[in-house]
Structures are given as C-alpha cells and as structure tokens.
Design an enzyme around this catalytic site. Sequence first.
Site, PDB file in Angstrom:
ATOM      1  N   SER A 168       0.810  -1.116  -0.074  1.00  0.00           N
ATOM      2  CA  SER A 168      -0.078  -0.034  -0.058  1.00  0.00           C
ATOM      3  C   SER A 168       0.945   1.144  -0.029  1.00  0.00           C
ATOM      4  O   SER A 168       1.647   1.289  -0.880  1.00  0.00           O
ATOM      5  CB  SER A 168      -1.143  -0.165   1.176  1.00  0.00           C
ATOM      6  N   ASP A 264     -10.022  -3.815  -5.101  1.00  0.00           N
ATOM      7  CA  ASP A 264      -9.154  -3.122  -4.109  1.00  0.00           C
ATOM      8  C   ASP A 264      -9.013  -1.593  -5.316  1.00  0.00           C
ATOM      9  O   ASP A 264      -8.965  -1.795  -6.500  1.00  0.00           O
ATOM     10  CB  ASP A 264      -7.519  -3.349  -3.995  1.00  0.00           C
ATOM     11  N   HIS A 294      -7.675  -5.223  -0.508  1.00  0.00           N
ATOM     12  CA  HIS A 294      -6.651  -4.575   0.005  1.00  0.00           C
ATOM     13  C   HIS A 294      -6.207  -4.964   1.545  1.00  0.00           C
ATOM     14  O   HIS A 294      -6.952  -5.422   2.187  1.00  0.00           O
ATOM     15  CB  HIS A 294      -7.045  -2.959   0.124  1.00  0.00           C
TER      16      HIS A 294
END
Length: 323
Positions: A168, A264, A294
């Site tokens: 991320s 995501d 995610h």
Amino acid sequence: MPIPLKTRAFWAVYHRLEWAPVMQQPADKVRAASNLRRRMLRLPGMSPITGGRARGVAVEDSSFALVDGTVLPLRIYRPEAAPAAPRPVVVNFHGGGWVSGDPRQSEWWASSVAAQAGVVVVSVDYRLAPEHPFPTPAEDCYATTEWVVAHADEVGVDATRLAVMGDSAGGNLAAVVSLMARDRGGPAIALQVLIYPSTDISREYPSEHENATAPILQLADHRNVPGLYLSGERRDPADPYVSPLCAADHSGLPRALVQTAEFDLLRDQGIAYADALGAAGVEVEQTTYAGAVHGYISLPGVVPAAGPALAEAVRAIRSALRP
C-alpha cells in the site's frame, strides 16, 4: 470470483467496531484513531486473523539515528539457522496511508519472507503524516536503505544482495526509494516488491469507483489521505516521489514484482505502474489476485490469496538475490 465469505464476515464485524476510520479523520484526530486501530489489531483474539510470527525466525528491535539526530526504530527478522555466509537483505516499509501503521502489522508477512526466502528483513518505523508530511516518510525510508547498506557488517547482511518491499503506502515508498536510489546514485537495489501499491494520487482510475466500498480501503479513505500526506509546503501530487507513475523516465529501475488485489481501489494504479516499468525495459512480473482485497498481507487468516501471494514474493526474492 467473489470476495470470500470469511473476508466479508471479518469486514462486517470490523467495520462496525472501527467507529473512527483512521484515514477519514481530520489531521488533529488521526493519531488517536491510529492508536486505537493498533490496539484493536493486537488483541489476543486477532492472531488467527492477522497471522503469527513464522517459526524459526528471531526478531530483534533496534534503531539508528539520522544525521539530524532523529532516531528511527527498526524491527529485524532473521532466520535462526546459522548461515554459511551473510544473508541477503530486504528493507520493508509498512502500509497505512502514510499516516498510520507500524512494522508489527506485517509481522506474518515479513517473518514468513525471512523464513522462506532465507533473507534478513529490516522493517523501519518511519515517521508519519500529518505530523511529518511529505517528504519525511519517503526520506526516512531512503535513509534507512542507505544505513542498512553502510552498516551491513553490523546488521549481519550482504548488502550487495538488496531488495526493497512494501504494501500500500509502503509499496509506494518502496517504488519511491527505488527512484531515489537511481536518481541519486544510491544503493544498488536488485528487486522492488510492490504489494497493492499506491503509485499515482494525481489522477483517478476506474478501480477507484468500481471498488469504492470494498473492504479495508474505501474511496472516502483514498480521497482524504492526500491532504494529510501533502500538508506541508510541497503539495504537488504529481511529484514523482509522491506518485512514482508520474516520473518522466522509468528506465534503469530495479526488477519488480507488482501484486494487486481484484477488489481494491488501488488495483489499476499498480497495473499501470507495472506497464510503465515494462515499457521502459524493466523486468517486471504483475499478478492480480482474484477475490483478494486490499491489505491481504496483514490478514492472512481471512484472505485466502495471502498464501499464494507470499509464495510468489518468496520466489521472486530468492531469484533476484541468489548468489
């Protein structure tokens, strides 16, 4: 394939408990919300969801000082078996939208990579926005990578076999560190492992609306975070050290593994970055995990794709860092 039932069940419960989503908070409330999330994820009952430390891995908490005296904590994962020679090293950057998180949230992933790839993983607790906006988190991560290379004997690693890794916002930072190393003549990075990375906050992508209310990361989070991260004087979202996809040139960057999740909102950014690397002649592998959401590396107990994703990352690291 649809989102697995156990993923949806986890999110239904967690979403109700997290009454103040961290990345949707105003600047003055982010830290309190982040600390609350940290405590929730460390409750004893969460370990079947977040995974445990891999067997055969020793963990060491350490630190180092920047030139201005700032001390950055490190969490080092090291296979317990005595190596015949210094092991390769992977510098890891945690996720959390640049505003939350710490190395412990990816303990399962980092320790498993260390155990299965036979490497030392060094995770840094870099400073967070909004108290420390861009470029501080990126510069902290680059400084950590430089420090690990300069102190390889002290850390007990072979710095000629170096990779960076992150998920991320941490995937963003791994990509940015790779850019910085190329631009500044810095450490020779053999591989960048980018897990559902944020690569461009200057534009919108179709997956942002397709997965606007998907589990873990939602459009409200995604839209609020840039204002927290870019709260200082340098506010250009197209700065390549903020949005690496916006770099004018992607040639000469390290080999890359880019993983994305089907459900995501950052999916299309990761795919676009892999395409840009490939177009620039960089060797790149890109996998989109079906049914995944995610944050899967922090939720191996409820996201089945975490296991295959780990296996793929281990293969890439072993291949790139072999003697």
